[in-house]
Design a protein around this motif. Structure first.
Motif, PDB file in Angstrom:
ATOM      1  N   SER A   7      75.054  18.248   0.322  1.00  0.00           N
ATOM      2  CA  SER A   7      75.335  16.880   0.775  1.00  0.00           C
ATOM      3  C   SER A   7      76.622  16.823   1.590  1.00  0.00           C
ATOM      4  CB  SER A   7      75.412  15.922  -0.404  1.00  0.00           C
ATOM      5  OG  SER A   7      76.419  16.332  -1.304  1.00  0.00           O
ATOM      6  N   SER A  16      71.110  16.542   8.562  1.00  0.00           N
ATOM      7  CA  SER A  16      70.643  16.059   7.263  1.00  0.00           C
ATOM      8  C   SER A  16      70.337  17.219   6.314  1.00  0.00           C
ATOM      9  CB  SER A  16      69.386  15.205   7.441  1.00  0.00           C
ATOM     10  OG  SER A  16      68.275  16.037   7.746  1.00  0.00           O
ATOM     11  N   TYR A  18      67.732  17.606   4.549  1.00  0.00           N
ATOM     12  CA  TYR A  18      66.340  17.999   4.800  1.00  0.00           C
ATOM     13  C   TYR A  18      66.270  19.001   5.955  1.00  0.00           C
ATOM     14  CZ  TYR A  18      61.495  17.739   6.326  1.00  0.00           C
ATOM     15  OH  TYR A  18      60.228  18.062   6.718  1.00  0.00           O
ATOM     16  N   THR A  19      66.982  18.706   7.051  1.00  0.00           N
ATOM     17  CA  THR A  19      66.964  19.585   8.220  1.00  0.00           C
ATOM     18  C   THR A  19      67.638  20.917   7.906  1.00  0.00           C
ATOM     19  OG1 THR A  19      66.927  17.671   9.691  1.00  0.00           O
ATOM     20  CG2 THR A  19      67.602  19.768  10.667  1.00  0.00           C
ATOM     21  N   ARG A  21      67.645  22.438   5.036  1.00  0.00           N
ATOM     22  CA  ARG A  21      66.657  23.218   4.276  1.00  0.00           C
ATOM     23  C   ARG A  21      65.572  23.762   5.208  1.00  0.00           C
ATOM     24  NH1 ARG A  21      66.779  18.592   1.306  1.00  0.00           N
ATOM     25  NH2 ARG A  21      68.257  18.618  -0.395  1.00  0.00           N
ATOM     26  N   TYR A  22      65.160  22.932   6.171  1.00  0.00           N
ATOM     27  CA  TYR A  22      64.145  23.369   7.133  1.00  0.00           C
ATOM     28  C   TYR A  22      64.675  24.520   7.985  1.00  0.00           C
ATOM     29  CZ  TYR A  22      60.839  23.340  10.988  1.00  0.00           C
ATOM     30  OH  TYR A  22      59.919  23.723  11.941  1.00  0.00           O
ATOM     31  N   LYS A  25      64.544  27.569   6.028  1.00  0.00           N
ATOM     32  CA  LYS A  25      63.160  28.016   5.847  1.00  0.00           C
ATOM     33  C   LYS A  25      62.642  28.769   7.072  1.00  0.00           C
ATOM     34  CE  LYS A  25      58.557  26.145   4.944  1.00  0.00           C
ATOM     35  NZ  LYS A  25      57.788  24.923   4.701  1.00  0.00           N
TER      36      LYS A  25
END
Length: 136
Positions: A7, A16, A18-19, A21-22, A25
């Motif tokens: 965070s 973000s 989410y991004t 983590r993407y 990945k």
């Protein structure tokens, strides 16, 4: 070395969670350090790299080109670690090709934006003229 949770890293980098983590990945970001039940933590170096990725994305560079651009690692670090410049030539040439292609795309978009701005200014001038005629 100070470690930041996802965070905080997201807030500092402007990307973000989410991004982040993407990106991890798909291999744009290396796997982060993990603590306490697998929670992700990032170093200041990681965050600087995230900011670099963000700057490339903000120019509209595709993730494919970003990945190709960063694939060989940091050129400056390699220069500082006494890697011969002849060994860096292929990587530098690849980056020149990517940036040249991308700069051409950005220049086209800039020209298109300049035309839209000009049209919007013309419309504003027309509307102000109409208002000025009504007040007379």
């Amino acid at each position: 070395m100070f470690l930041y949770p996802i965070s905080k890293a997201a807030g500092m980098s402007g990307i973000s969670p989410y991004t982040l983590r993407y990106y991890e990945k798909i291999g744009l970001l290396p796997p982060p350090k993990r603590q306490e039940g697998g929670r992700r933590f990032y170093t200041e170096t990681d965050i600087r790299f995230m900011m670099f990725l963000k700057s490339l994305k903000e120019t509209g560079m595709s993730l494919e080109d970003v990945n190709e651009f960063i694939k060989d690692g940091c050129i400056l670090e390699k220069i500082n670690s006494d890697v011969k410049s002849s060994q860096l030539t292929p990587s530098i040439n690849k980056r020149i090709e990517i940036l040249t292609k991308h700069l051409t795309k950005m220049e086209i978009k800039k020209k298109e934006l300049d035309e839209v701005i000009s049209t919007a200014r013309g419309k504003l001038d027309t509307y102000y003229s109409i208002l000025n005629m009504e007040t007379k």
